[in-house]
Design a protein around this motif. Structure first.
Motif, PDB file in Angstrom:
ATOM      1  N   LEU A   1      26.186  36.218  21.741  1.00  0.00           N
ATOM      2  CA  LEU A   1      26.852  35.171  22.498  1.00  0.00           C
ATOM      3  C   LEU A   1      26.160  33.846  22.253  1.00  0.00           C
ATOM      4  N   GLY A   2      26.942  32.786  22.087  1.00  0.00           N
ATOM      5  CA  GLY A   2      26.385  31.496  21.727  1.00  0.00           C
ATOM      6  C   GLY A   2      26.327  31.337  20.226  1.00  0.00           C
ATOM      7  N   ALA A   3      25.676  30.281  19.777  1.00  0.00           N
ATOM      8  CA  ALA A   3      25.602  29.993  18.344  1.00  0.00           C
ATOM      9  C   ALA A   3      24.804  31.071  17.621  1.00  0.00           C
ATOM     10  N   GLY A   4      25.206  31.359  16.369  1.00  0.00           N
ATOM     11  CA  GLY A   4      24.488  32.349  15.596  1.00  0.00           C
ATOM     12  C   GLY A   4      25.139  32.614  14.271  1.00  0.00           C
ATOM     13  N   ASP A   5      24.578  33.553  13.527  1.00  0.00           N
ATOM     14  CA  ASP A   5      25.142  33.955  12.252  1.00  0.00           C
ATOM     15  C   ASP A   5      26.279  34.939  12.493  1.00  0.00           C
ATOM     16  N   GLY A   6      27.075  35.176  11.436  1.00  0.00           N
ATOM     17  CA  GLY A   6      28.155  36.135  11.526  1.00  0.00           C
ATOM     18  C   GLY A   6      29.509  35.452  11.547  1.00  0.00           C
ATOM     19  N   ILE A   7      30.529  36.229  11.850  1.00  0.00           N
ATOM     20  CA  ILE A   7      31.894  35.695  11.897  1.00  0.00           C
ATOM     21  C   ILE A   7      32.266  35.401  13.348  1.00  0.00           C
ATOM     22  N   PRO A   8      33.044  34.360  13.597  1.00  0.00           N
ATOM     23  CA  PRO A   8      33.426  34.045  14.977  1.00  0.00           C
ATOM     24  C   PRO A   8      34.197  35.196  15.612  1.00  0.00           C
ATOM     25  N   ASN A   9      33.901  35.444  16.884  1.00  0.00           N
ATOM     26  CA  ASN A   9      34.595  36.466  17.656  1.00  0.00           C
ATOM     27  C   ASN A   9      35.066  35.829  18.965  1.00  0.00           C
TER      28      ASN A   9
ATOM     29  N   GLU B   1      29.944  37.772  15.494  1.00  0.00           N
ATOM     30  CA  GLU B   1      29.818  39.203  15.249  1.00  0.00           C
ATOM     31  C   GLU B   1      29.234  39.458  13.869  1.00  0.00           C
ATOM     32  N   GLY B   2      28.380  40.455  13.764  1.00  0.00           N
ATOM     33  CA  GLY B   2      27.813  40.829  12.475  1.00  0.00           C
ATOM     34  C   GLY B   2      27.585  42.326  12.406  1.00  0.00           C
ATOM     35  N   TRP B   3      27.005  42.785  11.307  1.00  0.00           N
ATOM     36  CA  TRP B   3      26.785  44.205  11.089  1.00  0.00           C
ATOM     37  C   TRP B   3      25.606  44.384  10.155  1.00  0.00           C
ATOM     38  N   SER B   4      25.004  45.559  10.201  1.00  0.00           N
ATOM     39  CA  SER B   4      23.857  45.849   9.353  1.00  0.00           C
ATOM     40  C   SER B   4      23.811  47.338   9.073  1.00  0.00           C
ATOM     41  N   GLU B   5      23.006  47.725   8.108  1.00  0.00           N
ATOM     42  CA  GLU B   5      22.887  49.137   7.766  1.00  0.00           C
ATOM     43  C   GLU B   5      22.002  49.879   8.752  1.00  0.00           C
TER      44      GLU B   5
END
Length: 253
Positions: free
Chosen positions: A107-115, A124-128
């Motif tokens: 929540l708030g500013a960050g890396d990833g795609i807007p959700n 939103e993002g993802w990792s292994e």
């Protein structure tokens, strides 16, 4: 856990990778929203539908490269999405496979795609590797306040996209053909759904509760937290109607 502007939350997600020289064209033919126009790094919401426009799965399509797409859906739907696409692939030059990722939301500013599912700035993002973060159930109040339908609650194979408002966010009415396009277009241009997903103000409720107008049932609750709920309500119910849920007064919000 208190939700703040910098909270990191785990997300229960399923991931399907579609990659190959004809991946963009294939997904353009299969999904309800435009895919080929995405630039690398961009994302767009869409639906995978049956020919009768019943929902197979809601997806968020991320273009990771010129010929590389990641479809984000619910955990239990990843295999369904992959198998449905594989059955329809025929001679299209692309590979389809479930990807073993772990999702997160900041929540708030960050890396990833807007959700935009929660009505606040979020990425939103993802990792292994598994993510250390808050429980996704902590987001439920934000989701309900934002009026965002969730699979297994507001969405399943019996719900029409227009009933849940997904025709405004997950559907293009100018793109080429895809499974389910004709029924969606016909309802959009020539009719309207008999019910709509609505937000409600109510002290307490639980999924399955009837929404009453006088003695007449006009809807049913699908999700609830203290003070607010989501439910499908008959279209003819006015915005200022005095409703009742479980013996308590309720109003459309």
């Amino acid at each position: 856990m208190a939700i703040t502007a910098t909270t990191l939350v785990r997300l229960d997600r399923g991931y399907v990778r579609v990659a190959g020289p004809e991946a963009a064209d294939f997904l353009e033919r299969m999904l309800s929203n435009e895919v080929a126009s995405l630039a690398p790094g961009e994302a767009r919401q869409a639906l995978l539908l049956t020919p009768k426009s019943r929902i197979v799965a809601p997806v968020r399509v991320v273009r990771e490269g010129d010929a590389d797409f990641l479809l984000i859906t619910e955990t239990e739907l990843a295999e369904v999405v992959a198998s449905t696409l594989l059955r329809a692939r025929f001679a299209a030059k692309c590979e389809v496979a479930v990807a073993p990722y772990h999702g997160w939301l900041r929540l708030g500013a960050g890396d990833g795609i807007p959700n935009h599912d929660y009505g606040v700035e979020a990425y939103e993002g993802w990792s292994e590797e598994p993510v250390e973060g808050g429980d996704p159930s902590e987001l439920e109040a934000l989701r309900i306040e934002a009026g965002m339908p969730a699979w297994g609650k507001e969405l399943d194979e019996t719900v029409l996209p227009a009933e849940a408002g997904l025709d405004a966010t997950h559907v293009s009415f100018t793109k080429g053909c895809y499974p389910g396009q004709e029924p969606i277009a016909r309802l959009h241009y020539r009719g309207r759904p008999n019910r709509r997903l609505r937000r409600l103000e109510v002290e307490s409720a639980k999924p399955g509760d009837e929404i009453l107008l006088g003695e007449k049932a006009v809807g049913r609750v699908t999700s609830a937290v203290p003070g607010k709920a989501l439910g499908y309500v008959r279209r003819e119910v006015s915005d200022d109607a005095e409703l009742e849920i479980g013996g308590q007064p309720a109003r459309l919000h």
